[in-house]
Design an enzyme around this catalytic site. Structure first.
Site, PDB file in Angstrom:
ATOM      1  N   PRO A  29       0.839  -1.194   0.000  1.00  0.00           N
ATOM      2  CG  PRO A  29      -0.648  -1.524   1.752  1.00  0.00           C
ATOM      3  CD  PRO A  29       0.660  -2.004   1.229  1.00  0.00           C
ATOM      4  CE  LYS A  30       2.743   7.366  -3.500  1.00  0.00           C
ATOM      5  NZ  LYS A  30       2.552   8.356  -2.427  1.00  0.00           N
ATOM      6  CD1 TRP A  31       2.449   2.551   3.737  1.00  0.00           C
ATOM      7  CD2 TRP A  31       0.743   3.027   5.102  1.00  0.00           C
ATOM      8  NE1 TRP A  31       1.987   1.369   4.255  1.00  0.00           N
ATOM      9  CE2 TRP A  31       0.944   1.628   5.100  1.00  0.00           C
ATOM     10  CE3 TRP A  31      -0.275   3.552   5.896  1.00  0.00           C
ATOM     11  CZ2 TRP A  31       0.168   0.767   5.856  1.00  0.00           C
ATOM     12  CZ3 TRP A  31      -1.055   2.699   6.648  1.00  0.00           C
ATOM     13  CH2 TRP A  31      -0.836   1.324   6.621  1.00  0.00           C
TER      14      TRP A  31
END
Length: 365
Positions: A29-31
């Site tokens: 996931p891209k935080w």
């Protein structure tokens, strides 16, 4: 502090791609937070920012969590985030950067930050940056297996279908998209060796003002955008910029007939306690200290279609991108109702790794 990888370290970066890539990749996931490199040598801890400046003093609770959860001597790449309810809260994270020690201590209690780890750059006396990412990830999983909040290991999978589910579902928890990392790649500071896929949408916005370019008083630096609420109030939602030098001048000439007196502008009567966000009441923060935030008001008669990734509350999270003019649109029709709302998703499920399709850990070195 004596580590095989010493601060400052510029993080490895990602290039934008239109769709989730395939082949020899690990998906994460891209935080949406502050990119951070954490250094620990015994009791000594330093938190470095993306630009190399230390952020250690602003996050004392993270320093304590690092001492409690990370290996005695290590360097990790990750993201600082703040959680509000069931989603990330970037605005609250921004407020954590404060010059007053007393305020820092208060915010550490009221809006504590979390550190989400996704790479291991050094362990004990070994520099790991030259080793393949699959080996670094396996070591990271091993040494963070017992970590407890607010330290987390980011979910990861080698399955692009899982990445696709994350992309569609995790936005509801405030995440920013998906990152894909070559499993055989080394860690390359300041190089765009990874891939990122972000959400992109369009919206028709009212052009309500402009700021001139810092190097050109007769060129547009940014256009101020607004959307109408259900009550008919024009609320500031962000800006669009990044024009070429020639286009800056063209826009300046094109917009001069719309220039109006500040007292005649819809934002002139708005007050902060009305809940109507405008540049007059929403941008005078310490983040803009020393910057000229004045703008030229325009009659709200022109509509612009912009591209954006997602919203942070009632504003575009990042600077929007110019798409096209919309002379066919009535400005009054440009409301918040046109914006796509992502389905809510509980951030706790992401942080715990309890994702819909599970995670696929990498194999060991």
């Amino acid at each position: 502090m004596h580590l095989p990888v010493m601060p400052p370290v510029t993080p490895m970066l990602a290039k934008s791609v239109a769709r989730i890539p395939e082949g020899g990749l690990l998906y994460e996931p891209k935080w949406d937070g502050f990119r951070s490199i954490v250094f620990r040598d015994g009791d000594e801890v330093e938190i470095g920012s993306r630009n190399g400046n230390p952020m250690t003093r602003y996050f004392p609770e993270v320093v304590e969590a690092v001492r409690a959860n990370l290996p005695e001597r290590c360097v990790l790449d990750g993201e600082l985030v703040v959680v509000s309810g069931a989603r990330l809260d970037f605005e609250a994270l921004q407020q954590r950067i404060h010059p007053a020690a007393r305020r820092v201590a208060l915010l550490a209690r009221e809006t504590p930050a979390h550190f989400v780890a996704f790479d291991l750059l050094a362990l004990d006396d070994e520099d790991l940056t030259g080793r393949p990412f699959r080996e670094r990830r396996a070591l990271l999983e091993k040494h963070l297996a017992a970590a407890r909040p607010p330290v987390h290991l980011t979910p990861a999978s080698t399955d692009s279908a899982v990445a696709g589910e994350w992309f569609s579902q995790f936005e509801g928890a405030g995440l920013d998209g998906v990152v894909a990392k070559p499993l055989d790649g080394p860690y390359e500071p300041n190089k765009r060796s990874m891939f990122k896929v972000k959400h992109e949408r369009t919206a028709d916005c009212v052009v309500a003002g402009y700021r001139t370019h810092k190097a050109d008083a007769e060129g547009i630096g940014s256009l101020l955008l607004g959307l109408y609420t259900d009550d008919g109030d024009l609320m500031a939602v962000g800006v669009v910029g990044a024009f070429t030098a020639a286009r800056r001048r063209e826009l300046f000439r094109e917009l001069q007939p719309l220039v109006t007196a500040p007292e005649d502008h819809p934002w002139a009567a708005a007050r902060e306690d009305d809940g109507i966000r405008t540049p007059f009441n929403a941008e005078g923060s310490r983040w803009a200290a020393g910057r000229d935030l004045s703008f030229t008001p325009l009659r709200p008669e022109r509509v612009l279609e912009v591209r954006y990734d997602h919203m942070e509350g009632a504003r575009f999270r990042h600077t929007a991108q110019f798409n096209r003019w919309r002379p066919d649109r009535d400005p009054a029709s440009c409301t918040f109702g046109q914006l796509e709302e992502p389905v809510r998703f509980d951030l706790a499920a992401v942080l715990s790794g309890g994702t819909p399709a599970g995670t696929a850990p990498t194999t060991g070195p």
